[in-house]
Design an enzyme around this catalytic site. Sequence first.
Site, mmCIF file in Angstrom:
data_model
loop_
_atom_site.group_PDB
_atom_site.id
_atom_site.type_symbol
_atom_site.label_atom_id
_atom_site.label_comp_id
_atom_site.label_asym_id
_atom_site.label_seq_id
_atom_site.Cartn_x
_atom_site.Cartn_y
_atom_site.Cartn_z
ATOM 1 N N ASP A 93 20.230 -26.264 1.333
ATOM 2 C CA ASP A 93 19.494 -24.597 0.809
ATOM 3 C C ASP A 93 19.791 -24.381 0.002
ATOM 4 O O ASP A 93 20.779 -25.111 -0.920
ATOM 5 C CB ASP A 93 19.854 -23.907 2.585
ATOM 6 C CG ASP A 93 21.284 -23.985 2.260
ATOM 7 O OD1 ASP A 93 22.183 -24.667 1.836
ATOM 8 O OD2 ASP A 93 22.123 -22.960 3.040
ATOM 9 N N ASP A 132 25.431 -25.684 1.123
ATOM 10 C CA ASP A 132 26.252 -26.238 2.273
ATOM 11 C C ASP A 132 25.247 -26.402 3.509
ATOM 12 O O ASP A 132 25.999 -27.560 4.383
ATOM 13 C CB ASP A 132 26.873 -25.496 2.874
ATOM 14 C CG ASP A 132 25.922 -23.730 3.564
ATOM 15 O OD1 ASP A 132 25.155 -23.679 3.132
ATOM 16 O OD2 ASP A 132 26.595 -22.491 4.020
ATOM 17 N N SER A 182 22.397 -17.619 0.541
ATOM 18 C CA SER A 182 22.501 -19.286 0.756
ATOM 19 C C SER A 182 20.350 -19.332 0.906
ATOM 20 O O SER A 182 20.415 -19.788 0.127
ATOM 21 C CB SER A 182 22.993 -18.929 2.038
ATOM 22 O OG SER A 182 22.798 -19.912 2.795
ATOM 23 N N ASP A 229 22.661 -22.521 -1.569
ATOM 24 C CA ASP A 229 23.978 -22.645 -1.966
ATOM 25 C C ASP A 229 24.220 -23.835 -1.408
ATOM 26 O O ASP A 229 25.685 -24.320 -1.874
ATOM 27 C CB ASP A 229 24.220 -21.321 -1.378
ATOM 28 C CG ASP A 229 24.540 -21.287 -0.166
ATOM 29 O OD1 ASP A 229 23.609 -22.204 0.461
ATOM 30 O OD2 ASP A 229 26.260 -21.033 0.260
HETATM 31 MG MG MG Z 1 24.347 -22.339 2.813
#
Ligand code: MG
Length: 460
Positions: A242, A246, A101, A244
Amino acid sequence: MAKYFGTNGVRGKFDMLTPELALELAKAIGTYFKRGRPENPAKILVARDGRLTGECLKHAVISGLASVGCSVVDLDYASAPTAEFMLKELGADGLIIITASHNPPEWNALKVVDGKGATISHERGEQIEKLIGKTGNAKWNEVKRSEGYIHSTTEHVNAIKRFLDKDKIRKRKPKLVLDCGNGMAALIAPRLFKELGCLVVLLNEEIDGRFPGRPSEPTEANVSVLKKAVQKEKADAGIAWDGDGDRVIFVDENGAFVVGDKVFALSVLLKLGEENGAVVTTVATSKAAEDIARENKARVVYTKIGAPYLSEKMLEISGLIGGEEVGGVIWPEISLAKDGFFTAAKIVEALSEKKLSEWIAELPKYFNEKTKIECNDEQKKRIIDGMKKYADNAKTRDPGLKTNSIDGIRIDFEDASWVIVRASGTEAYVRIFAEAKTLEKAKELVSEYKKIAEGFRGTD
Ligand code: MG
């Protein structure tokens, strides 16, 4: 206590999260998802981000899953929300995303999601860990080949577009600066916003697991280039994700940073403008969302801090929208993942009515302050136990106070301010976080409760 699973999956640097451990964990995860369907192999999706250790860990994970008889679909590069969206699309029983992440590049993690879209929590992770070393291998003729699948980003983009008023966006034609942060946003965001008819300026649009452009966490300090670019380009907004994808933050048309809490509050305002339903959020999220919900006669359900608890609760009560303080918002029409791309697109859609700064000005105003106390596990326990007793006593003295211990201790005061004292699940800290109508009051609360909490820490 789970040994490897933290608040959200198994996270570590390469000397901790080794290929050997990834293989053992994948065997246990595959067996966990296979339970109850012994004749029918479980179908597990595997995705990864661009981190340098990602490919190596992916092979270990696929090998572990295949060795216990799972059938594996390899999505390879995919953002976290894209991979989670594919669960239902491909009728899978589970998903492992190899991504750390927003953490620095030397970190990686296995994030695990079940077939219903709920992320595996620390508690469920403990069940999985009990299977380590007890899984055995499938028979030689039961081992399946993994299949590649390359259409996931296209399918995710198409799904997002289905839930937007495309004409509205096309007519407004907003100019956007997209800071992909060399992460998975590079795979999907430029394409999504170009297809929606926006004018797009790109920053850090190459996938690079070393994150050369900026650190992968989109904090205000990390997106200073984006802030300047929005002003220089005279853009309607800047958007950053960020690693990844999300979580998402915005920069308004004047170059002002829009913190994650406000992204969530604005998402709630927009969604409740369309339909009514329950809002799910964590006990550390700004009261702004609760105020908006109250005005719209919608209920708010609070959970512990961490994506797994949010997705579990969204599933349990069929929540309308869910989210957390760092800018992750769940839109169940897409999936139970925090989806930084759908969130961004919904806010871009709203730019056809008002400028971003005007939307932000409409949100209830609160100020936040935070601090932390360094402590070991024993001290953490003493502080939290001590704070529980302290809160009970305070409530007896002042019945106007509201307290809850969903996650740590939260005390709500009558003037709408609140403070939470909570032990970090992953680091050696107790965190203290306060919110109030003025910054002065928030600072006051943080320093008062830091002193109280330190009083319970002890010396060892
Ligand atoms: Mg994330």
